[in-house]
Design a protein around this motif. Structure first.
Motif, PDB file in Angstrom:
ATOM      1  N   PRO A  69       0.806  -1.223   0.000  1.00 48.62           N
ATOM      2  CA  PRO A  69       0.000   0.000   0.000  1.00 48.62           C
ATOM      3  C   PRO A  69       0.843   1.278   0.000  1.00 48.62           C
ATOM      4  O   PRO A  69       1.963   1.309   0.504  1.00 48.62           O
ATOM      5  N   ALA A  70       0.271   2.327  -0.542  1.00 45.83           N
ATOM      6  CA  ALA A  70       0.859   3.666  -0.422  1.00 45.83           C
ATOM      7  C   ALA A  70      -0.285   4.667  -0.359  1.00 45.83           C
ATOM      8  O   ALA A  70      -1.352   4.442  -0.941  1.00 45.83           O
ATOM      9  N   ARG A  71      -0.041   5.755   0.346  1.00 43.85           N
ATOM     10  CA  ARG A  71      -1.093   6.767   0.523  1.00 43.85           C
ATOM     11  C   ARG A  71      -0.662   8.097  -0.076  1.00 43.85           C
ATOM     12  O   ARG A  71       0.521   8.446  -0.066  1.00 43.85           O
ATOM     13  N   SER A  72      -1.652   8.818  -0.541  1.00 45.93           N
ATOM     14  CA  SER A  72      -1.430  10.187  -0.980  1.00 45.93           C
ATOM     15  C   SER A  72      -2.660  10.985  -0.573  1.00 45.93           C
ATOM     16  O   SER A  72      -3.749  10.428  -0.469  1.00 45.93           O
ATOM     17  N   ALA A  73      -2.458  12.258  -0.319  1.00 47.39           N
ATOM     18  CA  ALA A  73      -3.596  13.073   0.112  1.00 47.39           C
ATOM     19  C   ALA A  73      -3.516  14.445  -0.511  1.00 47.39           C
ATOM     20  O   ALA A  73      -2.431  14.957  -0.806  1.00 47.39           O
ATOM     21  N   ALA A 104      -1.670  -6.035   2.135  1.00 46.02           N
ATOM     22  CA  ALA A 104      -2.700  -5.003   2.237  1.00 46.02           C
ATOM     23  C   ALA A 104      -3.887  -5.317   1.327  1.00 46.02           C
ATOM     24  O   ALA A 104      -3.733  -5.901   0.245  1.00 46.02           O
ATOM     25  N   VAL A 332      -5.612   7.557  10.712  1.00 46.28           N
ATOM     26  CA  VAL A 332      -4.293   8.080  10.364  1.00 46.28           C
ATOM     27  C   VAL A 332      -4.144   9.420  11.059  1.00 46.28           C
ATOM     28  O   VAL A 332      -4.924  10.338  10.811  1.00 46.28           O
ATOM     29  N   ALA A 333      -3.171   9.510  11.949  1.00 44.05           N
ATOM     30  CA  ALA A 333      -2.979  10.732  12.719  1.00 44.05           C
ATOM     31  C   ALA A 333      -1.717  11.445  12.264  1.00 44.05           C
ATOM     32  O   ALA A 333      -0.818  10.838  11.677  1.00 44.05           O
ATOM     33  N   ARG A 334      -1.699  12.755  12.568  1.00 46.24           N
ATOM     34  CA  ARG A 334      -0.504  13.535  12.286  1.00 46.24           C
ATOM     35  C   ARG A 334       0.691  12.937  13.016  1.00 46.24           C
ATOM     36  O   ARG A 334       0.596  12.550  14.169  1.00 46.24           O
ATOM     37  N   GLU A 335       1.825  12.896  12.384  1.00 44.16           N
ATOM     38  CA  GLU A 335       3.094  12.552  13.027  1.00 44.16           C
ATOM     39  C   GLU A 335       3.134  11.115  13.544  1.00 44.16           C
ATOM     40  O   GLU A 335       4.016  10.774  14.326  1.00 44.16           O
ATOM     41  N   GLU A 336       2.180  10.286  13.162  1.00 41.44           N
ATOM     42  CA  GLU A 336       2.151   8.920  13.690  1.00 41.44           C
ATOM     43  C   GLU A 336       1.907   7.925  12.561  1.00 41.44           C
ATOM     44  O   GLU A 336       1.227   8.246  11.586  1.00 41.44           O
ATOM     45  N   PRO A 337       2.428   6.693  12.722  1.00 43.32           N
ATOM     46  CA  PRO A 337       2.061   5.649  11.759  1.00 43.32           C
ATOM     47  C   PRO A 337       0.572   5.360  11.852  1.00 43.32           C
ATOM     48  O   PRO A 337      -0.037   5.544  12.908  1.00 43.32           O
ATOM     49  N   PRO A 338      -0.045   4.906  10.759  1.00 40.50           N
ATOM     50  CA  PRO A 338      -1.468   4.537  10.819  1.00 40.50           C
ATOM     51  C   PRO A 338      -1.688   3.464  11.879  1.00 40.50           C
ATOM     52  O   PRO A 338      -0.857   2.587  12.062  1.00 40.50           O
ATOM     53  N   ASN A 433      -5.821  14.017  19.679  1.00 42.12           N
ATOM     54  CA  ASN A 433      -5.172  13.596  18.428  1.00 42.12           C
ATOM     55  C   ASN A 433      -5.975  12.579  17.629  1.00 42.12           C
ATOM     56  O   ASN A 433      -5.411  11.840  16.833  1.00 42.12           O
TER      57      ASN A 433
ATOM     58  N   ARG B  44       5.822  10.782   4.550  1.00 42.54           N
ATOM     59  CA  ARG B  44       6.135   9.918   5.685  1.00 42.54           C
ATOM     60  C   ARG B  44       6.254   8.491   5.211  1.00 42.54           C
ATOM     61  O   ARG B  44       5.379   7.990   4.504  1.00 42.54           O
ATOM     62  N   TYR B  46       6.901   4.690   6.813  1.00 40.14           N
ATOM     63  CA  TYR B  46       7.002   3.919   8.046  1.00 40.14           C
ATOM     64  C   TYR B  46       7.170   2.438   7.716  1.00 40.14           C
ATOM     65  O   TYR B  46       6.568   1.920   6.763  1.00 40.14           O
ATOM     66  N   ASP B  52       3.338  -4.260   6.511  1.00 40.35           N
ATOM     67  CA  ASP B  52       3.684  -3.712   5.204  1.00 40.35           C
ATOM     68  C   ASP B  52       4.218  -2.303   5.379  1.00 40.35           C
ATOM     69  O   ASP B  52       3.752  -1.563   6.242  1.00 40.35           O
ATOM     70  N   GLU B  55       3.657   4.177   3.027  1.00 41.24           N
ATOM     71  CA  GLU B  55       4.209   5.368   2.388  1.00 41.24           C
ATOM     72  C   GLU B  55       3.096   6.402   2.296  1.00 41.24           C
ATOM     73  O   GLU B  55       1.972   6.076   1.914  1.00 41.24           O
ATOM     74  N   ARG B  56       3.397   7.639   2.645  1.00 41.90           N
ATOM     75  CA  ARG B  56       2.354   8.665   2.682  1.00 41.90           C
ATOM     76  C   ARG B  56       2.889   9.969   2.111  1.00 41.90           C
ATOM     77  O   ARG B  56       3.948  10.429   2.514  1.00 41.90           O
ATOM     78  N   ILE B  57       2.178  10.514   1.173  1.00 40.78           N
ATOM     79  CA  ILE B  57       2.468  11.863   0.679  1.00 40.78           C
ATOM     80  C   ILE B  57       1.198  12.689   0.832  1.00 40.78           C
ATOM     81  O   ILE B  57       0.138  12.297   0.353  1.00 40.78           O
ATOM     82  N   GLU B  58       1.289  13.806   1.528  1.00 36.28           N
ATOM     83  CA  GLU B  58       0.103  14.639   1.739  1.00 36.28           C
ATOM     84  C   GLU B  58       0.380  16.052   1.253  1.00 36.28           C
ATOM     85  O   GLU B  58       1.430  16.614   1.544  1.00 36.28           O
ATOM     86  N   GLN B  59      -0.572  16.601   0.548  1.00 36.95           N
ATOM     87  CA  GLN B  59      -0.455  17.976   0.068  1.00 36.95           C
ATOM     88  C   GLN B  59      -1.656  18.777   0.518  1.00 36.95           C
ATOM     89  O   GLN B  59      -2.778  18.251   0.552  1.00 36.95           O
ATOM     90  N   HIS B 207       7.995  11.008  18.501  1.00 41.68           N
ATOM     91  CA  HIS B 207       7.888  10.789  17.054  1.00 41.68           C
ATOM     92  C   HIS B 207       9.239  10.968  16.365  1.00 41.68           C
ATOM     93  O   HIS B 207       9.295  11.437  15.219  1.00 41.68           O
ATOM     94  N   LYS B 468      -7.885  22.673  18.752  1.00 38.95           N
ATOM     95  CA  LYS B 468      -6.468  22.402  18.966  1.00 38.95           C
ATOM     96  C   LYS B 468      -5.700  22.446  17.648  1.00 38.95           C
ATOM     97  O   LYS B 468      -6.163  21.932  16.634  1.00 38.95           O
TER      98      LYS B 468
END
Lengths: 455, 490
Positions: A69-73, A104, A332-338, A433, B44, B46, B52, B55-59, B207, B468
């Motif tokens: 898996p890979a994520r994009s936002a 996945a 999925v949180a900021r600064e943390e692994p899912p 969070n 990010r 991990y 698994d 991989e994360r790319i956020e814009q 983190h 917050k």
């Protein structure tokens, strides 16, 4: 000003997301929208110092190639095609360099939602909780001969998920929130609540009560170190149950063999029989939404079931590791692994009023609110923090002298094992969070709680 | 403008059109207005034991507009799909302020000279240009190193990077463009056995650590070697003894000192807290405006500064999020409180010096005072010198748990590791170390701080405000010697 509508137009939204998903060059793809259009009236020092009108939207794409898996936002619909392409490219890269297939997958279509979220999360009356109403309430709080700081807010929360397996879910939820800290001399009191319905908050009564409690808190003295019978107000109780996932009820801990689900294991009594804590998206209280960002319908998961070790909240990944089905708690949180999170925790209420709980205490302490609580020891369930606002000695079944905040270091599990009374009135608060996360609890009575300040 | 490919706001002139269109909506109809237009991209990666890779790319790209009309603030923020969104946000912000006419005490901002300019993080190698394969080779190495001992139950390893174009404009004439790049890494090990669970982390227990730098920052961390070390230590902790509770002399390592600074110095000196703005959420402070210039906060060994211009630390900047130029301030000078961390609103209300500490979590949130770049200034000598000076006691580092009261006075911290120190030399590894105290007494017990060669800085996310928001900032310190500390409080 906001017209209190969906952050992203709902018409044809699912079809648009499905078309974007279909264009992905990947084995499977999932697209989630997390959106909130919120208005907030924040006040302190005799003024509304931070009126805010915030719309945020995030489209998250998870593409899967050969199980990798890979994520994009992205933030807007017009960026979605690029995000889908980016996620697919990343997933293909991961798959190409992997020595073996990954694991996945996306959620299967056809699973029925555990609740009917669309019918239970929209309350028309929340629309009336507009800037004028909120400003009037703030003015009321600040007029009552007390220092007052707080925030009132309303929002439209939007969540949608589609995937290439046919899942297509969408919900719009209203959200109302209120919090207030009143100060009279050195006496303070705090109130916080969340609900889909603004009417359920009872803000006017909360303002009156909070100012009254702050007034009663004047002249507070120190609390001597020691072990006490305590009545925890709904906010203090809610803060404690927010720690339960840390004790092994989050899927990744359970999968690693860490916590109560590994030792002593499901079914073992660890709390009083009247204590049931569940993550429950079917409950009206808190901030329920009936599915997670993987599109899995949320199951009601009892972490503690009549005092016994229950089950963990999971997402697709941790469910696979545990050999179970996902309970619908992907996050999925900021600064943390899912990881899976409990997003609508609830301590099941009893049938007593708070006054009745207090009446059963000859000598003890009433704690309205805890502050800055942190995990100290995962094995014993020990946390530390301080009491704050509206705390009183209990003497002969009645609230007595007000007491100042005091540090405690105590096991949540030890306290829950001594509970012999639960209130009937619930109050909710945010979970730190966690997007759209809430913990809801009534007051509780427990014993042998250790206060001991560091000096 | 194309909102869906990185770099659409790299060009200041295209950004200026959007900023001006927003300001144009409120021109002549507001006492003051400012606009923040921000494009951000975060990556990010991990890996975890048995899982698994993720991989994360956020814009995201969006705009936040703040206006002051007849002494009342209004603020609105929204994602930017087209330039029309800028005008929508400006109209919403203005309407919000107008709706509050006559409600509450009016705000008056003192005049400020406009400041325009640009700033960019110094980057050796762009982290976004690093191939995926290279990242995952490293992550696999760290995972393998950390998980070598059999009793390691879980490992998370990660690499992160973020880049932002932040544009600012206001009705006073300021026009600013800042390009930030951050790079970071983490490894977090959980060991299980002997009836216990223990955690070790590197290079920061929050983190991992993130610096204002490029890929070269990762090379400085020796991650594989350190991952192996913390993996072994996590297992050793399972059977390590616990220090006897009581009072002791302690040398505190820089990671734990950096958190102590954050909680008991930085937050306590945020002027909006001091004035009560955060009484309902983030808390207040034991420091009062009248204390500035006279309150003894710590010993003569304690000098604490704020300096967002320090390069290389997370969140460094040239202009804060309401356009105030950054500069260095002494907050605590040889133990005496000299300044606060302030924004325009709080400085104007209290008459305190404006120190440019207004920060916001992107375009979606109002700037509030954050404990930006608060550092304990180094003293002299090495860590070994400090341990020799202490003689018998403990050396502790890497935060495990943290808690402090609403006024930032009564704290309790736990550390991941502790070492017995006898005759100035480190001995046994100890677990579950905790200590507690009251802020001015604690800092008053600081006898000495090690020299610049021992100084380390750490990047932190920090929560504040309602709703917050996160602030991203840095704290740094050399190890310090504290006498007669209460230990074993948990």
């Amino acid at each position: 000003m906001s017209s209190f509508t969906a952050p992203v137009a709902s018409d044809a939204l699912l079809e648009t997301l499905q078309k974007a998903a279909a264009a992905a060059d990947a084995d499977a793809v999932e697209i989630a929208l997390l959106g909130r259009a919120g208005e907030y009236t924040r006040f302190a020092g005799g003024r509304i110092h931070q009126p805010q009108n915030i719309t945020e939207t995030q489209f998250t794409v998870r593409a899967i190639v050969n199980g990798h898996p890979a994520r994009s936002a992205c933030g807007t619909l017009d960026g979605l095609a690029s995000a889908v392409s980016r996620a697919a490219v990343l997933a293909r890269e991961l798959a190409a360099r992997a020595a073996s297939p990954g694991h996945a997958a996306v959620a299967s279509a056809g699973l029925a939602a555990a609740s009917s979220p669309d019918s239970s999360v929209w309350y028309e009356e929340t629309e009336a909780f507009d800037a004028g109403a909120r400003a009037s309430l703030a003015a009321s709080a600040m007029r009552q001969n007390a220092g007052a700081a707080g925030m009132f807010g309303r929002a439209v929360t939007q969540m949608a998920v589609v995937n290439s397996a046919g899942v297509a879910r969408h919900t719009l939820a209203t959200e109302a929130s209120g919090s207030l800290t009143a100060t009279v001399d050195e006496g303070t009191s705090h109130w916080i609540d969340l609900h889909r319905s603004a009417s359920a908050l009872g803000v006017e009564q909360a303002i009156e009560r909070t100012v009254r409690e702050a007034t009663a808190g004047r002249g507070r003295g120190p609390l001597a170190d020691g072990h006490y019978t305590v009545v925890l107000g709904p906010q203090a109780a809610g803060e404690l149950i927010g720690f339960l996932p840390d004790f092994g009820f989050a899927g990744e801990l359970a999968a690693a063999g860490v916590g109560l689900l590994a030792t002593p294991g499901p079914g073992t009594p660890v709390a009083a029989p009247m204590v049931t804590v569940a993550d429950d998206a079917t409950a009206a209280a808190g901030l329920p939404i009936g599915f997670d960002l993987e599109g899995t319908p949320k199951s009601r998961v009892a972490l503690l079931d009549a005092g016994r070790v229950g089950a963990a909240v999971t997402d697709l990944t941790t469910a696979r590791a545990l050999g179970t089905a996902s309970t619908g708690h992907a996050h999925v949180a900021r600064e943390e692994p899912p990881r899976p999170v409990a997003a609508n925790l609830r301590l099941e209420p009893g049938d007593q009023t708070e006054a009745e709980l207090i009446a059963g205490v000859e000598r003890g302490v009433y704690v309205q609110r805890f502050w800055y609580t942190r995990l100290v020891d995962r094995v014993t369930g020990t946390i530390t923090g301080v009491s704050r606002d509206g705390c009183f000695l209990i003497e002969n079944g009645r609230l007595g002298a007000p007491v100042a905040g005091a540090r405690f270091t105590h096991s949540v599990l030890d306290l829950l094992s001594t509970v012999d009374g639960l209130g009937r009135d619930l109050r909710s608060q945010p979970v730190m969070n966690v997007w759209n996360g809430a913990a809801t609890a009534p007051a509780l009575r427990g014993h042998n709680f250790r206060f001991g300040a560091a000096r | 403008m194309s909102a869906h490919d990185w770099g659409s706001l790299a060009d200041s002139s295209s950004a200026r059109e959007i900023l001006d269109s927003a300001l144009g909506v409120v021109a002549g109809a507001a006492d003051f207005a400012d606009v923040r237009l921000i494009e951000a991209e975060e990556m990010r990666s991990y890996v975890s034991l048995g899982g698994d890779p993720d991989e994360r790319i956020e814009q995201n790209i969006g705009i936040g507009v703040r206006v002051l009309v007849d002494g009342q603030w209004g603020f609105a923020a929204r994602p930017l799909a087209s330039t029309a969104d800028a005008a929508v946000a400006a109209r919403d912000a203005h309407a919000s302020a107008v709706a509050l006419a006559g409600r509450g005490k009016p705000v008056s901002l003192p005049p400020r000279e406009p400041s325009s300019g640009s700033y960019a993080t110094s980057v050796g190698e762009d982290p976004f240009s690093v191939p995926t394969a290279r990242r995952y080779e490293l992550l696999a190495d760290w995972l393998a190193a950390a998980s070598a001992p059999a009793e390691v139950a879980a490992v998370q390893a990660g690499i992160n990077a973020k880049r932002q174009h932040r544009h600012y404009a206001d009705t006073e004439g300021s026009r600013q463009h800042q390009h930030f790049v951050e790079t970071g890494a983490m490894v977090l090990v959980t060991a299980r056995g002997h009836g216990d669970v223990q955690r070790r982390s590197y290079p920061n227990s929050f983190h991992g650590n993130t610096a204002a730098a490029g890929w070269e920052y990762l090379s400085s961390l020796s991650m594989a070697e350190q991952a192996a070390r913390v993996g072994e230590e996590a297992v050793m902790l399972l059977t390590a003894p616990v220090a006897a509770p009581g009072r002791a002399d302690v040398v505190i390592g820089p990671q734990q000192v950096s958190l102590q600074i954050h909680e008991s110095s930085g937050h306590a000196l945020e002027l909006d807290r001091i004035l009560g703005d955060e009484a309902n959420y983030a808390g207040t402070s034991f420091i009062r405006p009248s204390d500035i210039g006279s309150l003894r906060y710590g010993s003569d060994a304690v000098t604490i500064t704020s300096d967002p211009t320090v390069p290389g630390t997370r969140g460094s900047f040239a202009f804060d999020d309401e356009g105030t130029p950054a500069r260095a301030f002494n907050l605590i000078d040889r133990g005496i409180v000299r300044n606060t961390l302030s924004n325009r609103d709080s400085a104007a209300r209290s008459g305190q010096t404006l120190t440019g500490a207004a920060r916001s979590d992107g375009w979606g949130y109002l700037p509030v005072c954050f404990a930006t770049h608060v550092f304990l200034q180094p003293g002299q000598g090495s860590l070994d010198d400090l341990l020799q000076r202490m003689g018998d006691g403990y050396y502790i580092d890497d935060n495990r748990s943290w808690s402090i009261d609403n006024q930032r006075l009564n704290f309790q911290f736990g550390t991941e590791v502790a070492y017995e120190v006898k005759g100035g030399r480190r001995g046994r590894l100890l677990k579950n170390f905790s200590y507690g105290g009251i802020t001015p007494q604690f800092w008053g017990s600081v006898e000495a701080v090690a020299g610049p060669s021992e100084f380390r800085s750490y990047g932190y996310p920090c929560g504040k405000g309602e709703p917050k928001q996160w602030g991203f900032l840095s704290h740094g310190a050399s190890p310090m010697l504290v006498r007669d500390l209460r230990i074993g409080v948990a």
